[in-house]
Design an enzyme around this catalytic site. Structure first.
Site, mmCIF file in Angstrom:
data_model
loop_
_atom_site.group_PDB
_atom_site.id
_atom_site.type_symbol
_atom_site.label_atom_id
_atom_site.label_comp_id
_atom_site.label_asym_id
_atom_site.label_seq_id
_atom_site.Cartn_x
_atom_site.Cartn_y
_atom_site.Cartn_z
ATOM 1 N N ILE A 148 0.893 -1.449 0.012
ATOM 2 C CA ILE A 148 0.119 0.268 0.062
ATOM 3 C C ILE A 148 1.191 1.288 0.045
ATOM 4 C CG2 ILE A 148 -1.687 1.307 1.363
ATOM 5 C CD1 ILE A 148 -2.681 -1.528 2.491
ATOM 6 N N ASN A 199 0.853 4.286 0.997
ATOM 7 C CA ASN A 199 1.207 4.981 2.273
ATOM 8 C C ASN A 199 1.703 4.458 3.328
ATOM 9 O OD1 ASN A 199 -1.106 3.736 2.578
ATOM 10 N ND2 ASN A 199 -2.243 5.567 3.655
ATOM 11 N N CYS A 200 2.089 3.370 3.172
ATOM 12 C CA CYS A 200 2.738 2.455 4.341
ATOM 13 C C CYS A 200 4.258 2.697 4.304
ATOM 14 C CB CYS A 200 2.517 0.959 3.953
ATOM 15 S SG CYS A 200 3.604 -0.185 4.937
ATOM 16 N N ASP A 201 4.515 3.054 5.626
ATOM 17 C CA ASP A 201 6.050 3.503 6.180
ATOM 18 C C ASP A 201 6.954 2.516 5.571
ATOM 19 O OD1 ASP A 201 5.257 5.951 6.897
ATOM 20 O OD2 ASP A 201 4.906 5.368 9.062
#
Length: 109
Positions: free
Chosen positions: A7, A9-11
Protein backbone atom coordinates in the site's frame (compact mmCIF):
# COMPACT_ATOMS: atom_id res chain seq x y z
CA UNK A 1 11.58 -8.29 -12.80
CA UNK A 2 10.95 -7.76 -9.10
CA UNK A 3 7.39 -6.99 -8.04
CA UNK A 4 6.61 -5.26 -4.75
CA UNK A 5 3.08 -5.57 -3.41
CA UNK A 6 1.74 -3.29 -0.72
CA UNK A 7 0.00 0.00 0.00
CA UNK A 8 1.62 3.23 -1.14
CA UNK A 9 1.15 5.14 2.12
CA UNK A 10 2.71 2.39 4.27
CA UNK A 11 5.92 3.50 6.01
CA UNK A 12 7.53 0.08 5.57
CA UNK A 13 6.79 0.20 1.84
CA UNK A 14 8.39 3.63 1.64
CA UNK A 15 11.54 2.36 3.40
CA UNK A 16 11.76 -0.70 1.14
CA UNK A 17 11.25 1.39 -2.00
CA UNK A 18 13.87 3.92 -0.94
CA UNK A 19 16.34 1.11 -0.22
CA UNK A 20 15.88 -0.42 -3.67
CA UNK A 21 15.77 2.88 -5.58
CA UNK A 22 18.96 4.26 -3.99
CA UNK A 23 20.74 1.07 -5.01
CA UNK A 24 19.48 1.15 -8.58
CA UNK A 25 17.26 -1.93 -8.27
CA UNK A 26 14.33 -1.85 -10.66
CA UNK A 27 10.96 -3.09 -9.45
CA UNK A 28 7.28 -2.79 -10.23
CA UNK A 29 5.06 -1.57 -7.38
CA UNK A 30 1.53 -2.96 -7.14
CA UNK A 31 -0.78 -1.18 -4.71
CA UNK A 32 -3.31 -3.60 -3.18
CA UNK A 33 -5.91 -0.86 -2.98
CA UNK A 34 -5.65 0.32 -6.59
CA UNK A 35 -4.95 -3.06 -8.19
CA UNK A 36 -6.43 -5.79 -6.02
CA UNK A 37 -4.44 -9.00 -6.14
CA UNK A 38 -6.04 -12.11 -7.50
CA UNK A 39 -6.93 -15.20 -5.54
CA UNK A 40 -4.26 -17.07 -7.51
CA UNK A 41 -1.56 -14.53 -6.62
CA UNK A 42 -2.46 -14.55 -2.92
CA UNK A 43 -2.48 -18.34 -2.92
CA UNK A 44 1.00 -18.35 -4.48
CA UNK A 45 2.24 -16.16 -1.61
CA UNK A 46 0.73 -18.53 0.95
CA UNK A 47 2.09 -21.61 -0.82
CA UNK A 48 5.63 -20.24 -0.55
CA UNK A 49 5.70 -18.49 2.84
CA UNK A 50 2.59 -19.73 4.69
CA UNK A 51 -0.26 -17.94 6.43
CA UNK A 52 1.80 -17.02 9.49
CA UNK A 53 4.13 -14.83 7.46
CA UNK A 54 1.44 -13.34 5.22
CA UNK A 55 -1.02 -12.14 7.86
CA UNK A 56 -0.16 -8.86 9.58
CA UNK A 57 -1.38 -9.46 13.11
CA UNK A 58 -0.37 -5.93 14.09
CA UNK A 59 -2.73 -4.33 11.59
CA UNK A 60 -5.76 -2.41 12.77
CA UNK A 61 -7.88 -4.57 10.48
CA UNK A 62 -6.73 -7.79 12.18
CA UNK A 63 -7.08 -6.34 15.68
CA UNK A 64 -10.65 -5.26 14.91
CA UNK A 65 -11.67 -8.78 13.90
CA UNK A 66 -13.56 -10.99 16.31
CA UNK A 67 -11.74 -13.97 17.80
CA UNK A 68 -13.73 -16.22 15.48
CA UNK A 69 -12.64 -14.24 12.40
CA UNK A 70 -9.02 -14.36 13.57
CA UNK A 71 -9.25 -18.13 13.82
CA UNK A 72 -10.80 -18.44 10.35
CA UNK A 73 -8.63 -16.26 8.11
CA UNK A 74 -9.34 -17.31 4.53
CA UNK A 75 -8.42 -16.29 1.02
CA UNK A 76 -11.72 -14.49 0.51
CA UNK A 77 -11.49 -12.62 3.83
CA UNK A 78 -7.93 -11.55 3.04
CA UNK A 79 -8.84 -10.47 -0.50
CA UNK A 80 -11.67 -8.34 0.94
CA UNK A 81 -9.26 -6.87 3.52
CA UNK A 82 -5.88 -6.48 1.79
CA UNK A 83 -4.45 -4.58 4.76
CA UNK A 84 -4.30 -7.99 6.45
CA UNK A 85 -1.34 -8.79 4.22
CA UNK A 86 2.01 -7.98 5.77
CA UNK A 87 3.98 -5.51 3.71
CA UNK A 88 5.89 -5.43 1.51
CA UNK A 89 5.58 -8.68 -0.38
CA UNK A 90 8.53 -8.84 -2.74
CA UNK A 91 8.25 -11.34 -5.58
CA UNK A 92 11.24 -12.39 -7.66
CA UNK A 93 11.62 -15.12 -10.25
CA UNK A 94 12.86 -17.49 -7.53
CA UNK A 95 11.30 -16.44 -4.26
CA UNK A 96 8.83 -14.44 -2.22
CA UNK A 97 9.92 -12.30 0.73
CA UNK A 98 7.54 -10.72 3.22
CA UNK A 99 8.44 -7.67 5.28
CA UNK A 100 11.48 -5.43 4.98
CA UNK A 101 14.95 -5.52 6.43
CA UNK A 102 18.10 -4.12 4.87
CA UNK A 103 19.89 -7.40 5.54
CA UNK A 104 17.20 -9.36 3.71
CA UNK A 105 17.13 -6.94 0.77
CA UNK A 106 20.91 -6.93 0.28
CA UNK A 107 20.60 -10.00 -1.93
CA UNK A 108 18.66 -7.96 -4.51
CA UNK A 109 21.39 -5.35 -4.92
Amino acid sequence: MIKMYGIKNCDTIKKAQKFLITRGVEFEFIDFRQTPISKKTLQSFIDVVGWDKIINKRSTTYRNFSDEEKQNISLSLTLKNPTLIKRPVLVTADDIEVGFSEKLYQRFV
